[in-house]
Design a protein around this motif. Structure first.
Motif, short mmCIF file in Angstrom:
data_model
loop_
_atom_site.label_atom_id
_atom_site.label_comp_id
_atom_site.label_asym_id
_atom_site.label_seq_id
_atom_site.Cartn_x
_atom_site.Cartn_y
_atom_site.Cartn_z
N THR A 89 0.81 -1.22 0.00
CA THR A 89 0.00 0.00 0.00
C THR A 89 0.84 1.26 0.00
N GLY A 105 -8.29 -5.96 4.52
CA GLY A 105 -8.12 -4.69 5.22
C GLY A 105 -8.33 -3.50 4.29
N ARG A 106 -8.23 -2.32 4.86
CA ARG A 106 -8.37 -1.10 4.08
C ARG A 106 -7.10 -0.84 3.29
N ASP A 128 -5.01 1.89 2.59
CA ASP A 128 -4.80 3.26 3.04
C ASP A 128 -3.94 4.10 2.10
#
Length: 194
Positions: free
Chosen positions: A3, A90-91, A93
């Motif tokens: 990410t 999950g996110r 980000d």
């Protein structure tokens, strides 16, 4: 897949050459939680964990990796930004980061502002890589937003948290950083070339 949100910095404790390969041993807060054969981004370079100790892990960079990244300039005591692979539940980000560095760039400006820092990086545009203003770019593994995009350079603004919790605070004018350009932008550029 990553990410670009750095988990922790690590410190190079040992570098061992074997043929054209370099084995880096890194001490970090996440080293004890890693597993052999796990992919971890080191300054945005996806490398495989090949050995573990109590609070260190070792990865190997082959000649191809060394030639295309700033790993060749690391020495004992160097700080590296670390991120384990993204969890699919999950996110997201940051942005989609592959851990495949496209090329390096040189810091040509570092200016402390009132509460933030501006960095400007210049890269070889002959490789066909591009940035767009308000688009994403990954610098030393850090997901950042592009500001003031030009044909062969771009700026980013850094908040205090990112400055303090990554190795950007050590980057000075003239230093080399790893750049991964936005994957969507790379596909669009390739399609337009065809």
């Amino acid at each position: 897949m990553f990410t670009g949100i750095i988990e922790t910095p690590g410190e190079i404790k040992d570098i061992r050459a074997e043929g054209t390969n370099l084995h880096f041993t890194i001490q970090s807060a996440i080293s004890k939680d890693l597993k052999i054969d796990q992919s971890v981004a080191h300054n945005g370079v996806c490398l495989t964990v090949v050995a573990l100790n109590e609070d260190t892990h070792t990865v190997t960079a082959i000649q191809e990796t060394l030639e295309k990244t700033n790993m060749q300039f690391l020495k004992k005591g160097s700080k590296v930004n670390l991120e384990r692979c993204m969890q699919m539940n999950g996110r997201l980000d940051g942005h989609i980061v592959q851990g495949h560095v496209d090329q390096t760039a040189v810091c040509i400006k570092r200016e402390e502002l009132d509460g933030s820092w501006e960095y400007r990086f210049q890269y070889d545009a002959s490789n066909g890589n591009v940035t767009v203003e308000k688009g994403s770019v990954c610098v030393n593994g850090i997901s950042l937003t592009v500001v003031n995009s030009a044909a062969d350079q771009f700026s980013v603004f850094i908040i205090p948290y990112t400055f303090e919790h990554t190795n950007l605070h050590e980057v000075e004018v003239g230093d080399t950083v790893n750049i991964e350009f936005d994957i969507i932008g790379k596909y669009v550029a390739r399609l337009i070339q065809k």
